[in-house]
Scaffold this motif. Sequence first.
Motif, PDB file in Angstrom:
ATOM      1  N   PHE A 107       1.220  -1.325   0.506  1.00  0.00           N
ATOM      2  CA  PHE A 107       0.365   0.012   0.232  1.00  0.00           C
ATOM      3  C   PHE A 107       1.125   0.629   0.180  1.00  0.00           C
ATOM      4  N   LYS A 108       0.428   2.379  -1.244  1.00  0.00           N
ATOM      5  CA  LYS A 108       1.558   3.448  -0.953  1.00  0.00           C
ATOM      6  C   LYS A 108       0.745   4.722  -0.134  1.00  0.00           C
ATOM      7  N   VAL A 109       1.663   4.496   1.076  1.00  0.00           N
ATOM      8  CA  VAL A 109       1.637   5.348   1.935  1.00  0.00           C
ATOM      9  C   VAL A 109       2.203   6.978   1.593  1.00  0.00           C
ATOM     10  N   HIS A 110       1.315   7.832   1.220  1.00  0.00           N
ATOM     11  CA  HIS A 110       2.163   8.974   1.419  1.00  0.00           C
ATOM     12  C   HIS A 110       1.695   9.870   2.680  1.00  0.00           C
ATOM     13  N   THR A 111       3.614  10.230   3.086  1.00  0.00           N
ATOM     14  CA  THR A 111       4.003  10.647   4.128  1.00  0.00           C
ATOM     15  C   THR A 111       4.305  12.134   3.600  1.00  0.00           C
ATOM     16  N   LEU A 112       4.414  13.154   5.115  1.00  0.00           N
ATOM     17  CA  LEU A 112       5.344  14.338   5.142  1.00  0.00           C
ATOM     18  C   LEU A 112       6.411  14.274   6.054  1.00  0.00           C
ATOM     19  N   ASP A 113       7.700  13.978   5.803  1.00  0.00           N
ATOM     20  CA  ASP A 113       8.905  13.346   6.652  1.00  0.00           C
ATOM     21  C   ASP A 113       9.350  15.005   7.362  1.00  0.00           C
ATOM     22  N   ALA A 114       9.306  15.108   8.867  1.00  0.00           N
ATOM     23  CA  ALA A 114       9.676  16.102   9.448  1.00  0.00           C
ATOM     24  C   ALA A 114      10.787  15.936   9.703  1.00  0.00           C
ATOM     25  N   PHE A 115      12.284  16.048   9.379  1.00  0.00           N
ATOM     26  CA  PHE A 115      13.474  16.266   9.779  1.00  0.00           C
ATOM     27  C   PHE A 115      14.336  16.450  11.118  1.00  0.00           C
ATOM     28  N   PHE A 116      14.388  16.452  11.778  1.00  0.00           N
ATOM     29  CA  PHE A 116      14.837  17.007  13.025  1.00  0.00           C
ATOM     30  C   PHE A 116      15.921  16.750  13.305  1.00  0.00           C
ATOM     31  N   PHE A 117      17.251  18.042  13.671  1.00  0.00           N
ATOM     32  CA  PHE A 117      18.576  17.643  14.737  1.00  0.00           C
ATOM     33  C   PHE A 117      18.400  17.554  15.864  1.00  0.00           C
ATOM     34  N   CYS A 118      18.496  16.023  16.813  1.00  0.00           N
ATOM     35  CA  CYS A 118      18.211  15.911  18.074  1.00  0.00           C
ATOM     36  C   CYS A 118      19.704  15.898  18.652  1.00  0.00           C
ATOM     37  N   LYS A 119      19.453  16.246  20.168  1.00  0.00           N
ATOM     38  CA  LYS A 119      20.540  16.537  20.448  1.00  0.00           C
ATOM     39  C   LYS A 119      20.909  15.736  21.979  1.00  0.00           C
ATOM     40  N   VAL A 120      21.774  14.666  22.225  1.00  0.00           N
ATOM     41  CA  VAL A 120      21.323  14.085  23.408  1.00  0.00           C
ATOM     42  C   VAL A 120      22.616  13.861  24.107  1.00  0.00           C
ATOM     43  N   ALA A 121      22.758  13.581  25.512  1.00  0.00           N
ATOM     44  CA  ALA A 121      23.393  13.824  26.357  1.00  0.00           C
ATOM     45  C   ALA A 121      24.449  12.665  25.756  1.00  0.00           C
ATOM     46  N   ASP A 122      24.371  11.210  25.766  1.00  0.00           N
ATOM     47  CA  ASP A 122      25.545  10.338  25.529  1.00  0.00           C
ATOM     48  C   ASP A 122      24.768   9.848  24.832  1.00  0.00           C
ATOM     49  N   THR A 123      26.125   9.876  24.189  1.00  0.00           N
ATOM     50  CA  THR A 123      25.629   8.897  22.513  1.00  0.00           C
ATOM     51  C   THR A 123      26.390   7.486  22.682  1.00  0.00           C
ATOM     52  N   SER A 124      27.258   7.438  23.821  1.00  0.00           N
ATOM     53  CA  SER A 124      28.462   5.753  23.693  1.00  0.00           C
ATOM     54  C   SER A 124      27.122   5.029  23.863  1.00  0.00           C
ATOM     55  N   HIS A 125      26.139   5.141  24.656  1.00  0.00           N
ATOM     56  CA  HIS A 125      25.499   3.706  24.799  1.00  0.00           C
ATOM     57  C   HIS A 125      23.963   3.567  23.776  1.00  0.00           C
ATOM     58  N   PHE A 126      23.789   2.898  22.968  1.00  0.00           N
ATOM     59  CA  PHE A 126      22.513   2.698  22.361  1.00  0.00           C
ATOM     60  C   PHE A 126      22.696   1.243  21.758  1.00  0.00           C
ATOM     61  N   ASN A 127      21.410   1.068  21.414  1.00  0.00           N
ATOM     62  CA  ASN A 127      21.727  -0.182  20.700  1.00  0.00           C
ATOM     63  C   ASN A 127      20.861  -0.420  20.176  1.00  0.00           C
ATOM     64  N   ALA A 128      20.833  -1.818  18.775  1.00  0.00           N
ATOM     65  CA  ALA A 128      19.548  -1.262  17.690  1.00  0.00           C
ATOM     66  C   ALA A 128      18.389  -2.468  17.787  1.00  0.00           C
ATOM     67  N   MET A 129      17.567  -1.382  18.264  1.00  0.00           N
ATOM     68  CA  MET A 129      15.633  -1.603  19.290  1.00  0.00           C
ATOM     69  C   MET A 129      14.768  -1.375  17.528  1.00  0.00           C
ATOM     70  N   ASP A 130      13.790  -2.070  17.546  1.00  0.00           N
ATOM     71  CA  ASP A 130      12.417  -2.208  16.900  1.00  0.00           C
ATOM     72  C   ASP A 130      12.487  -2.883  15.462  1.00  0.00           C
ATOM     73  N   ASP A 131      12.627  -1.799  14.804  1.00  0.00           N
ATOM     74  CA  ASP A 131      13.284  -2.296  13.671  1.00  0.00           C
ATOM     75  C   ASP A 131      13.565  -1.664  12.554  1.00  0.00           C
ATOM     76  N   VAL A 132      15.705  -2.307  13.445  1.00  0.00           N
ATOM     77  CA  VAL A 132      15.973  -1.419  13.199  1.00  0.00           C
ATOM     78  C   VAL A 132      17.336  -2.959  13.924  1.00  0.00           C
ATOM     79  N   ALA A 133      18.651  -2.878  12.405  1.00  0.00           N
ATOM     80  CA  ALA A 133      18.611  -4.524  12.299  1.00  0.00           C
ATOM     81  C   ALA A 133      20.388  -3.700  13.146  1.00  0.00           C
ATOM     82  N   ASP A 134      20.212  -2.574  13.125  1.00  0.00           N
ATOM     83  CA  ASP A 134      22.003  -2.206  13.574  1.00  0.00           C
ATOM     84  C   ASP A 134      22.010  -0.681  13.182  1.00  0.00           C
ATOM     85  N   SER A 135      22.734  -0.105  14.757  1.00  0.00           N
ATOM     86  CA  SER A 135      22.829   1.024  14.260  1.00  0.00           C
ATOM     87  C   SER A 135      24.155   1.186  14.594  1.00  0.00           C
TER      88      SER A 135
END
Length: 173
Positions: free
Chosen positions: A116-144
């Motif tokens: 099914f073709k879903v038309h989207t309007l994608d809003a792009f954001f610059f996001c700041k996080v406090a600690d980028t050293s601890h992250f995991n690939a979760m949900d619909d992400v295979a790797d990050s």
Amino acid sequence: MEHPLTQFEYCPKCGSSQFIINNEKSKKCIHCGFVYYFNPSSATVAFILNEKEELLVCKRAKEPAKGSLDLPGGFVDMNETAEEGVIREVHEETGLIVQEVRYLFSLPNLYLYSDFKVHTLDAFFFCKVADTSHFNAMDDVADSFFVPLSNIKPELFGLSSVRKGLTMFLAQQ
């Protein structure tokens, strides 16, 4: 061009099969008079840099574009703002806690979901996080992983709006 509502054969209000094209953006039910306008779904995309000015990149675990590169983000839920949506999506996909969100721009996209073709309007954001050293690939992400900005190749990203958005973002850096 195919009408965006061709896959909708019946009126969503009364169920009548007399649901006909009204104009390029809507269909109308001859039986009950209901007019349905086809509008895009809201989605978000996050640019997250670490202290080395590397960009957080994800590998898609699901279709569309399974196995290709992507950026964290996803659909905005009902009753949440785009900012709340990008914060939630980043956390669901990476475990990172977004502390600051800055809107950059938006782009239209066509997202194929369950044929099914879903038309989207994608809003792009610059996001700041406090600690980028601890992250995991979760949900619909295979790797990050983080990639130096100089090594980012937009053509390796599976979704057209993300490719275009990356090109725009990199031009501003």
